[in-house]
Design a protein around this motif. Structure first.
Motif, PDB file in Angstrom:
ATOM      1  N   GLU A 100      -5.837  -7.262   4.163  1.00 11.71           N
ATOM      2  CA  GLU A 100      -4.524  -6.940   4.723  1.00 11.71           C
ATOM      3  C   GLU A 100      -3.500  -8.006   4.287  1.00 11.71           C
ATOM      4  O   GLU A 100      -2.372  -7.689   3.927  1.00 11.71           O
ATOM      5  N   GLU A 101      -3.974  -9.258   4.274  1.00 12.18           N
ATOM      6  CA  GLU A 101      -3.075 -10.352   3.877  1.00 12.18           C
ATOM      7  C   GLU A 101      -2.631 -10.188   2.408  1.00 12.18           C
ATOM      8  O   GLU A 101      -1.459 -10.375   2.076  1.00 12.18           O
ATOM      9  N   ASP A 102      -3.583  -9.844   1.541  1.00 16.55           N
ATOM     10  CA  ASP A 102      -3.239  -9.601   0.129  1.00 16.55           C
ATOM     11  C   ASP A 102      -2.208  -8.485   0.037  1.00 16.55           C
ATOM     12  O   ASP A 102      -1.224  -8.579  -0.701  1.00 16.55           O
ATOM     13  N   PHE A 103      -2.465  -7.419   0.779  1.00 21.40           N
ATOM     14  CA  PHE A 103      -1.579  -6.270   0.715  1.00 21.40           C
ATOM     15  C   PHE A 103      -0.164  -6.630   1.189  1.00 21.40           C
ATOM     16  O   PHE A 103       0.827  -6.221   0.608  1.00 21.40           O
ATOM     17  N   GLU A 104      -0.121  -7.468   2.236  1.00 24.45           N
ATOM     18  CA  GLU A 104       1.208  -7.863   2.730  1.00 24.45           C
ATOM     19  C   GLU A 104       1.960  -8.674   1.677  1.00 24.45           C
ATOM     20  O   GLU A 104       3.186  -8.617   1.599  1.00 24.45           O
ATOM     21  N   ALA A 105       1.221  -9.409   0.853  1.00 22.28           N
ATOM     22  CA  ALA A 105       1.878 -10.151  -0.234  1.00 22.28           C
ATOM     23  C   ALA A 105       2.526  -9.160  -1.210  1.00 22.28           C
ATOM     24  O   ALA A 105       3.595  -9.418  -1.776  1.00 22.28           O
ATOM     25  N   MET A 117       7.750  -6.501  -3.190  1.00 29.35           N
ATOM     26  CA  MET A 117       8.668  -5.353  -3.232  1.00 29.35           C
ATOM     27  C   MET A 117      10.010  -5.731  -2.631  1.00 29.35           C
ATOM     28  O   MET A 117      11.054  -5.402  -3.165  1.00 29.35           O
ATOM     29  N   ARG A 118       9.947  -6.476  -1.521  1.00 26.58           N
ATOM     30  CA  ARG A 118      11.204  -6.902  -0.884  1.00 26.58           C
ATOM     31  C   ARG A 118      11.925  -7.903  -1.775  1.00 26.58           C
ATOM     32  O   ARG A 118      13.129  -7.823  -1.954  1.00 26.58           O
ATOM     33  N   ASP A 119      11.176  -8.848  -2.343  1.00 30.43           N
ATOM     34  CA  ASP A 119      11.822  -9.918  -3.111  1.00 30.43           C
ATOM     35  C   ASP A 119      12.456  -9.404  -4.392  1.00 30.43           C
ATOM     36  O   ASP A 119      13.518  -9.869  -4.785  1.00 30.43           O
ATOM     37  N   VAL A 120      11.801  -8.459  -5.062  1.00 36.77           N
ATOM     38  CA  VAL A 120      12.337  -8.001  -6.348  1.00 36.77           C
ATOM     39  C   VAL A 120      13.382  -6.911  -6.114  1.00 36.77           C
ATOM     40  O   VAL A 120      14.452  -6.928  -6.714  1.00 36.77           O
ATOM     41  N   GLY A 121      13.100  -5.970  -5.213  1.00 38.53           N
ATOM     42  CA  GLY A 121      14.021  -4.849  -5.019  1.00 38.53           C
ATOM     43  C   GLY A 121      13.949  -3.930  -6.222  1.00 38.53           C
ATOM     44  O   GLY A 121      14.820  -3.931  -7.085  1.00 38.53           O
ATOM     45  N   TYR A 122      12.866  -3.141  -6.279  1.00 34.13           N
ATOM     46  CA  TYR A 122      12.664  -2.263  -7.436  1.00 34.13           C
ATOM     47  C   TYR A 122      13.519  -1.004  -7.322  1.00 34.13           C
ATOM     48  O   TYR A 122      13.707  -0.477  -6.231  1.00 34.13           O
ATOM     49  N   ASP A 123      13.962  -0.501  -8.466  1.00 32.35           N
ATOM     50  CA  ASP A 123      14.591   0.819  -8.478  1.00 32.35           C
ATOM     51  C   ASP A 123      13.539   1.890  -8.224  1.00 32.35           C
ATOM     52  O   ASP A 123      13.804   2.887  -7.573  1.00 32.35           O
ATOM     53  N   SER A 124      12.358   1.684  -8.801  1.00 36.50           N
ATOM     54  CA  SER A 124      11.273   2.623  -8.513  1.00 36.50           C
ATOM     55  C   SER A 124       9.940   1.913  -8.685  1.00 36.50           C
ATOM     56  O   SER A 124       9.836   0.926  -9.433  1.00 36.50           O
ATOM     57  N   ALA A 125       8.937   2.424  -7.965  1.00 38.50           N
ATOM     58  CA  ALA A 125       7.603   1.834  -8.039  1.00 38.50           C
ATOM     59  C   ALA A 125       6.598   2.970  -8.162  1.00 38.50           C
ATOM     60  O   ALA A 125       6.622   3.913  -7.377  1.00 38.50           O
ATOM     61  N   PHE A 126       5.750   2.890  -9.174  1.00 40.70           N
ATOM     62  CA  PHE A 126       4.665   3.863  -9.337  1.00 40.70           C
ATOM     63  C   PHE A 126       3.446   3.256  -8.658  1.00 40.70           C
ATOM     64  O   PHE A 126       2.999   2.172  -9.046  1.00 40.70           O
ATOM     65  N   THR A 127       2.959   3.938  -7.631  1.00 40.19           N
ATOM     66  CA  THR A 127       1.923   3.337  -6.802  1.00 40.19           C
ATOM     67  C   THR A 127       0.641   4.160  -6.879  1.00 40.19           C
ATOM     68  O   THR A 127       0.691   5.389  -6.881  1.00 40.19           O
ATOM     69  N   ILE A 165       3.524  -5.156 -11.575  1.00 43.22           N
ATOM     70  CA  ILE A 165       3.032  -6.346 -10.880  1.00 43.22           C
ATOM     71  C   ILE A 165       1.587  -6.119 -10.417  1.00 43.22           C
ATOM     72  O   ILE A 165       0.816  -7.047 -10.305  1.00 43.22           O
ATOM     73  N   GLN A 166       1.234  -4.879 -10.148  1.00 40.44           N
ATOM     74  CA  GLN A 166      -0.123  -4.462  -9.702  1.00 40.44           C
ATOM     75  C   GLN A 166      -0.472  -4.977  -8.314  1.00 40.44           C
ATOM     76  O   GLN A 166      -0.952  -4.219  -7.484  1.00 40.44           O
ATOM     77  N   SER A 167      -0.254  -6.271  -8.053  1.00 40.73           N
ATOM     78  CA  SER A 167      -0.498  -6.811  -6.714  1.00 40.73           C
ATOM     79  C   SER A 167       0.374  -8.051  -6.541  1.00 40.73           C
ATOM     80  O   SER A 167       0.641  -8.758  -7.506  1.00 40.73           O
ATOM     81  N   GLY A 168       0.774  -8.313  -5.292  1.00 35.10           N
ATOM     82  CA  GLY A 168       1.580  -9.506  -5.040  1.00 35.10           C
ATOM     83  C   GLY A 168       0.736 -10.708  -4.649  1.00 35.10           C
ATOM     84  O   GLY A 168       1.269 -11.784  -4.370  1.00 35.10           O
ATOM     85  N   SER A 169      -0.571 -10.536  -4.616  1.00 38.00           N
ATOM     86  CA  SER A 169      -1.454 -11.625  -4.167  1.00 38.00           C
ATOM     87  C   SER A 169      -2.085 -12.316  -5.376  1.00 38.00           C
ATOM     88  O   SER A 169      -2.715 -11.667  -6.212  1.00 38.00           O
ATOM     89  N   ASP A 170      -1.945 -13.634  -5.440  1.00 35.55           N
ATOM     90  CA  ASP A 170      -2.543 -14.375  -6.560  1.00 35.55           C
ATOM     91  C   ASP A 170      -4.057 -14.209  -6.609  1.00 35.55           C
ATOM     92  O   ASP A 170      -4.658 -14.155  -7.679  1.00 35.55           O
ATOM     93  N   ARG A 171      -4.667 -14.101  -5.415  1.00 39.86           N
ATOM     94  CA  ARG A 171      -6.127 -13.927  -5.375  1.00 39.86           C
ATOM     95  C   ARG A 171      -6.518 -12.616  -6.073  1.00 39.86           C
ATOM     96  O   ARG A 171      -7.434 -12.563  -6.886  1.00 39.86           O
ATOM     97  N   VAL A 172      -5.759 -11.556  -5.766  1.00 37.68           N
ATOM     98  CA  VAL A 172      -6.065 -10.252  -6.377  1.00 37.68           C
ATOM     99  C   VAL A 172      -5.704 -10.266  -7.864  1.00 37.68           C
ATOM    100  O   VAL A 172      -6.465  -9.784  -8.708  1.00 37.68           O
ATOM    101  N   LEU A 173      -4.558 -10.879  -8.199  1.00 38.45           N
ATOM    102  CA  LEU A 173      -4.166 -10.941  -9.617  1.00 38.45           C
ATOM    103  C   LEU A 173      -5.249 -11.637 -10.437  1.00 38.45           C
ATOM    104  O   LEU A 173      -5.537 -11.242 -11.567  1.00 38.45           O
ATOM    105  N   VAL A 227      -3.524   4.683   3.709  1.00 39.30           N
ATOM    106  CA  VAL A 227      -2.516   4.113   4.608  1.00 39.30           C
ATOM    107  C   VAL A 227      -1.669   3.077   3.847  1.00 39.30           C
ATOM    108  O   VAL A 227      -0.447   3.051   3.968  1.00 39.30           O
ATOM    109  N   ARG A 228      -2.317   2.247   3.039  1.00 39.97           N
ATOM    110  CA  ARG A 228      -1.553   1.228   2.306  1.00 39.97           C
ATOM    111  C   ARG A 228      -0.582   1.882   1.317  1.00 39.97           C
ATOM    112  O   ARG A 228       0.561   1.452   1.172  1.00 39.97           O
TER     113      ARG A 228
END
Ligand code: 5AD
Ligand code: SF4
Length: 449
Positions: free
Chosen positions: A312-317, A322-332, A263-271, A357-358
């Motif tokens: 910060e707002e983008d990051f919270e997206a 992560m909460r909505d999908v519920g990944y088995d694993s995430a490479f960050t 997904i790379q980012s949850g924010s449409d602005r960043v995507l 920190v993020r």
């Protein structure tokens, strides 16, 4: 060099595409008269197949070349070659950075390594081949170990996207699709050698398209090869995920319902700034349809924190996805500017400290979410295939479910690698489940397989 057989040592960095390519490279060198050795001290030729996706991957390789130089000091006839994405990106600059390097070969030219090595000797200087022809694909021989789960088979090379952070389109060139006949030939060779599982590889496998088959048709044909019991594939791209692909997975019990879909980012602005070519809602539409069609579906992902301009707002997206999908694993990953990529022109304006920190917050959240979801799986009955013994030597067999969950079961007489069985999940430690065997559902028989 002496008349005896020359010895090559290959070290592979980065993604599974490189693991596959290294096999093709070893095969080419074996045909040119090289024998493979397990340690650099025994070798006449030291090859590093490298990654350029983040700066730290490149720094590791530069450090490693420095270490390998000791073998050249000890035996001046030792040659060092750098292959792969970092070789493609840096070319002659690599030799400026590390004089020990004798050979630099980009991702489309592995077939020329033996010839270039001869030129290193005859001309007495470093050789380069960085040409990108846009058509090359490689065919690696099947691995010797029939049950080595899983046999990787690359089905595409390169990438036609231009995600602004990514070096891959420049190091691996445009997207190329191997012919289905060639892929099926490789799959059959695995099955004939007694293998039962293949993993189809590509930077973006779901974009596979050939005059003779779509990706959905290809995975169906692979699943239908006699002897093949499990088919995995990675990496998936949400933009190239027609419902037909999900229907093909649903229709074939051999195909793994595990989607590694960055997904790379949850924010449409960043995507948008990443030029990913999709919005969050497009991604979630694939996730939702996959959940509807594939009851056992599991997701994993890649996420970048600290892309230029990420607030910060983008990051919270991103935390929300992560909460909505519920990944088995995430490479960050922390964003790492790559020279000459489009994002490199943007200011790398998220501080190292904020990135750190993020990243920690993402990891914490993933751990919490997974602990909760994983705990809810205790008590379930699953089917697993045994892949080997527990690496920690605690008397367990190591297995995996088709949707890629790691499971340990106590070693029992009568069970062996390749066997499939039903198990009951007893507990979870980190990302590993401990289970008790219930019943054997398929016995691996080397002769019959
Ligand atoms: N910085 C950080 N991570 C990156 N990736 C690709 N390019 C970069 C970069 N410049 C990550 C992406 C990709 C994974 C293989 O590596 O998340 O999916
Ligand atoms: Fe890189 Fe994007 Fe292509 Fe993946 S889809 S390899 S991130 S350019």
């Amino acid at each position: 060099m002496s008349a005896q057989k020359k010895r090559v040592y290959v070290e592979t960095y980065g993604c599974q595409m490189n693991v596959y390519d290294s096999r093709a490279i070893r095969d080419g060198l074996a045909r040119a008269g090289y024998s493979e050795v397990e340690t650099p001290a025994e070798a006449d030729l030291l090859l590093l197949n490298t990654c350029a996706v983040r700066d730290n991957a490149e720094q590791r390789v530069l450090g490693r070349i420095g270490e390998l130089q000791q073998y050249q000091y000890a035996r001046p006839e030792v040659r060092i070659g750098v292959l792969g994405c970092m070789a493609q990106r840096l070319g002659e600059k690599l030799v400026e950075k590390r004089k020990a390097v004798d050979l630099v070969v980009g991702t489309d030219n592995y077939g020329r390594i033996p010839e270039l090595l001869e030129k290193v000797e005859s001309e007495g200087r470093a050789q380069f081949d960085l040409a990108v022809d846009g058509t090359t694909t490689y065919q690696a021989p099947p691995e010797v170990d029939p049950l080595n789960n899983s046999h990787f088979i690359s089905i595409t090379r390169g990438c036609d996207y231009r995600c602004t952070f990514c070096i891959v389109p420049y190091t691996r060139g445009p997207l190329r699709h191997k012919a289905p006949t060639q892929i099926l030939e490789e799959v059959r060779a695995v099955a004939e050698g007694g293998g039962v599982e293949v993993t189809l590889l590509g930077q973006n496998v779901t974009a596979y398209r050939h005059a003779e088959a779509s990706f959905a048709q290809l995975i169906s044909a692979v699943a239908e090869v006699d002897g093949i019991r499990r088919v995995r594939f990675l990496t998936s791209h949400p933009t190239d995920f027609p419902a037909a692909t999900l229907h093909a997975i649903a229709a074939h019990p051999e195909i793994s319902p595990w989607l590694h879909m960055p997904i790379q980012s949850g924010s449409d602005r960043v995507l948008r700034r990443m030029k990913r070519g999709h919005r969050l809602s497009d991604y979630m539409a694939v996730v939702d349809l996959a959940r509807e069609l594939l009851p056992d579906v599991a997701f994993s992902t890649d996420i970048i924190v600290g892309f230029p301009g990420e607030t910060e707002e983008d990051f919270e997206a991103t935390l929300r996805v992560m909460r909505d999908v519920g990944y088995d694993s995430a490479f960050t990953f922390k964003y790492s500017p790559r020279p000459d990529t489009p994002a490199d022109r943007l200011a790398d304006d998220v501080s190292e400290e904020v990135k750190r920190v993020r990243l920690a917050r993402l990891l914490d959240l993933q751990e919490c979410l997974w602990a909760e979801r994983g705990r809810a799986m205790v008590g379930q009955e699953w089917k697993i295939a045994i892949e080997g013994t527990d690496q920690k030597g605690r008397g367990f067999w190591r297995g995996r479910t088709l949707n890629n969950r790691k499971v340990l079961i106590p070693e029992r007489p009568g069970l062996g690698i390749g066997d499939e069985l039903r198990v009951k999940v007893l507990r979870l430690e980190g990302t590993t489940f401990f289970a008790e065997p219930l019943s054997l559902t398929w016995k691996y028989d080397r002769v019959a397989a």
